[in-house]
Design a protein around this motif. Structure first.
Motif, PDB file in Angstrom:
ATOM      1  N   ILE A  82       0.816  -1.215   0.000  1.00 60.55           N
ATOM      2  CA  ILE A  82       0.000   0.000   0.000  1.00 60.55           C
ATOM      3  C   ILE A  82       0.850   1.265   0.000  1.00 60.55           C
ATOM      4  N   ILE A  83       0.218   2.327  -0.458  1.00 63.77           N
ATOM      5  CA  ILE A  83       0.765   3.680  -0.383  1.00 63.77           C
ATOM      6  C   ILE A  83      -0.088   4.444   0.621  1.00 63.77           C
ATOM      7  N   ILE A  84       0.523   4.899   1.699  1.00 59.95           N
ATOM      8  CA  ILE A  84      -0.198   5.625   2.747  1.00 59.95           C
ATOM      9  C   ILE A  84       0.101   7.114   2.644  1.00 59.95           C
ATOM     10  N   CYS A  85      -0.957   7.898   2.637  1.00 64.35           N
ATOM     11  CA  CYS A  85      -0.835   9.345   2.778  1.00 64.35           C
ATOM     12  C   CYS A  85      -1.433   9.735   4.118  1.00 64.35           C
ATOM     13  N   SER A  86      -0.653  10.453   4.927  1.00 61.28           N
ATOM     14  CA  SER A  86      -1.206  11.002   6.159  1.00 61.28           C
ATOM     15  C   SER A  86      -0.791  12.465   6.280  1.00 61.28           C
ATOM     16  N   LYS A  87      -1.439  13.145   7.211  1.00 56.22           N
ATOM     17  CA  LYS A  87      -1.251  14.592   7.319  1.00 56.22           C
ATOM     18  C   LYS A  87      -0.982  14.973   8.768  1.00 56.22           C
ATOM     19  N   CYS A  88      -0.162  15.998   8.907  1.00 59.46           N
ATOM     20  CA  CYS A  88       0.233  16.504  10.215  1.00 59.46           C
ATOM     21  C   CYS A  88      -0.940  17.206  10.907  1.00 59.46           C
ATOM     22  N   ARG A  89      -0.858  17.292  12.204  1.00 59.11           N
ATOM     23  CA  ARG A  89      -1.839  18.073  12.960  1.00 59.11           C
ATOM     24  C   ARG A  89      -1.841  19.529  12.513  1.00 59.11           C
ATOM     25  N   HIS A  90      -2.947  20.214  12.744  1.00 54.94           N
ATOM     26  CA  HIS A  90      -3.027  21.645  12.442  1.00 54.94           C
ATOM     27  C   HIS A  90      -2.129  22.436  13.390  1.00 54.94           C
ATOM     28  N   PHE A  91      -1.590  23.534  12.897  1.00 52.27           N
ATOM     29  CA  PHE A  91      -0.690  24.366  13.704  1.00 52.27           C
ATOM     30  C   PHE A  91      -1.397  25.532  14.388  1.00 52.27           C
ATOM     31  N   ARG A  92      -2.408  26.077  13.760  1.00 51.49           N
ATOM     32  CA  ARG A  92      -3.008  27.323  14.270  1.00 51.49           C
ATOM     33  C   ARG A  92      -3.838  27.074  15.516  1.00 51.49           C
ATOM     34  N   ASP A  93      -3.788  28.062  16.446  1.00 47.53           N
ATOM     35  CA  ASP A  93      -4.587  27.964  17.658  1.00 47.53           C
ATOM     36  C   ASP A  93      -5.998  28.476  17.391  1.00 47.53           C
ATOM     37  N   GLN A  95      -7.387  31.146  17.986  1.00 49.67           N
ATOM     38  CA  GLN A  95      -7.452  32.536  17.523  1.00 49.67           C
ATOM     39  C   GLN A  95      -6.811  32.708  16.140  1.00 49.67           C
ATOM     40  N   GLY A  96      -6.350  31.603  15.580  1.00 47.43           N
ATOM     41  CA  GLY A  96      -5.763  31.653  14.248  1.00 47.43           C
ATOM     42  C   GLY A  96      -4.268  31.936  14.228  1.00 47.43           C
ATOM     43  N   GLY A  97      -3.637  31.996  15.396  1.00 46.22           N
ATOM     44  CA  GLY A  97      -2.216  32.300  15.453  1.00 46.22           C
ATOM     45  C   GLY A  97      -1.334  31.069  15.290  1.00 46.22           C
ATOM     46  N   LEU A  98      -0.097  31.304  14.882  1.00 47.88           N
ATOM     47  CA  LEU A  98       0.883  30.242  14.771  1.00 47.88           C
ATOM     48  C   LEU A  98       1.826  30.294  15.975  1.00 47.88           C
ATOM     49  N   PRO A  99       2.189  29.144  16.520  1.00 48.29           N
ATOM     50  CA  PRO A  99       3.154  29.133  17.632  1.00 48.29           C
ATOM     51  C   PRO A  99       4.566  29.426  17.126  1.00 48.29           C
ATOM     52  N   SER A 100       5.519  29.448  18.018  1.00 47.39           N
ATOM     53  CA  SER A 100       6.900  29.696  17.646  1.00 47.39           C
ATOM     54  C   SER A 100       7.439  28.549  16.794  1.00 47.39           C
ATOM     55  N   SER A 101       8.551  28.809  16.121  1.00 43.68           N
ATOM     56  CA  SER A 101       9.172  27.784  15.280  1.00 43.68           C
ATOM     57  C   SER A 101       9.546  26.548  16.085  1.00 43.68           C
ATOM     58  N   THR A 102      10.027  26.775  17.317  1.00 43.21           N
ATOM     59  CA  THR A 102      10.404  25.647  18.171  1.00 43.21           C
ATOM     60  C   THR A 102       9.204  24.765  18.477  1.00 43.21           C
ATOM     61  N   VAL A 103       8.083  25.404  18.783  1.00 40.03           N
ATOM     62  CA  VAL A 103       6.861  24.653  19.093  1.00 40.03           C
ATOM     63  C   VAL A 103       6.356  23.938  17.846  1.00 40.03           C
ATOM     64  N   ILE A 104       6.389  24.606  16.691  1.00 39.52           N
ATOM     65  CA  ILE A 104       5.938  23.976  15.449  1.00 39.52           C
ATOM     66  C   ILE A 104       6.758  22.734  15.144  1.00 39.52           C
TER      67      ILE A 104
END
Length: 318
Positions: A82-93, A95-104
């Protein structure tokens, strides 16, 4: 089942990809809670049936409830098939903000580790950003992490899931993302403007929302009043249905597979009849030039109105 190259990767995928959201969480018209969902034992049987029928491409995500875990149970002894495609968790909180690079970076690492464990595997064939907007697509640290994962061999190819034309164009032009999963169907054909560029750049195109969350099926009836115009427009496909002696979901799948730039079409499958329907539609015989032109001319005249997340938020799809 015919297989197509996934862009310039060395991966070949079946024309039909098994969309795994429905087997993992409540999703789609008429599915309000877990009691409306397919049970795990039946889901595993469907996955086995799909693989035995020639489907080798299975799409899931960390955000799809139990989908990864069910696939892990189904395929632990058949991983190389099989070929599996999966996706990472969402990053935005919230309020729509992105965490720091370290947290990402930590979020990506943790999300991938969770996916690998759930899927009972030590690598993922195609790992994607989930709902990647322009800022995320151009985030240097996110790009570096994904490229590092590929170099390490824990993922074979990297890609993104987009919504807008601008996002898709940004992903293609980046030269980083090898595969793009985008929305495209009989009603909303806007993303076809990106097909030629994707092919020129060697980027694989995977279609989602081909059945418009079930609206382009027998469930696209008696819709909420805000969607009455959508329901009326669906009737305009009857001439094409009669011409090809097929049902609406089959026409929708054949339409998407008529574009040579398309690597695969995602079909949400939580019932055996939907699997058989998809298999029958992907028979290598798609729309001829005349029928394709007719279908192109029957796109919904106000495609900007087609916004599945918004419709779902408003409760119009329940």
């Amino acid at each position: 089942m015919i297989k197509r190259p996934l862009g310039n990767t060395d991966i070949e995928v079946s024309e039909i990809a098994f969309g795994g959201v429905e087997i993992g969480m409540p999703y789609g018209i008429g599915i309000g809670s877990e009691k409306d969902m397919i049970q795990e034992k039946e889901a595993i049987r469907l996955l086995h049936m799909a693989l035995d029928s020639g489907i080798n491409f299975f799409d899931t995500a960390r955000m799809y409830g139990q989908s990864e875990a069910i696939m892990g149970k189904a395929f632990y002894s058949r991983r190389e098939e099989i070929i599996i495609c999966s996706k990472c968790r969402h990053f935005r909180d919230s309020q729509g903000g992105l965490p720091s690079s370290t947290v990402i970076e930590r979020m990506i690492a943790e999300s991938l580790e969770e996916s690998l464990e759930a899927l009972n595997t030590d690598y993922i064939d195609l790992y994607m950003l989930h709902q990647a907007d322009k800022e995320i697509l151009q985030h240097e640290d996110i790009v570096k992490v994904f490229e590092r994962l590929k170099k390490a061999g824990v993922v074979r190819a990297i890609g993104v899931s987009t919504y807008t034309l601008e996002e898709t164009d940004t992903a293609i032009e980046s030269g980083v993302w090898e595969v793009i999963q985008l929305p495209f169907n009989l009603m909303d054909q806007r993303q076809s403007a990106m097909f030629s560029k994707a092919r020129q750049k060697g980027v694989g195109v995977v279609i989602r929302s081909v059945l418009l969350k079930g609206l382009l099926s027998d469930r696209g009836k008696n819709l909420a009043d805000p969607l009455s115009e959508i329901e009326c427009h669906i009737q305009e496909y009857n001439e094409l249905l009669n011409r090809h002696a097929c049902d609406l979901p089959s026409l929708a799948i054949k339409f998407a597979l008529s574009f040579e730039e398309v690597s695969a079409v995602l079909v949400g499958i939580d019932k055996e009849k939907y699997l058989r329907q998809a298999l029958m539609a992907a028979d290598g015989h798609y729309l001829d030039e005349s029928s394709l032109m007719s279908a192109r001319n029957l796109g919904f005249p106000k495609p900007e109105f087609i916004d599945l997340p918004y419709w779902n938020k408003m409760g119009w799809l329940t």
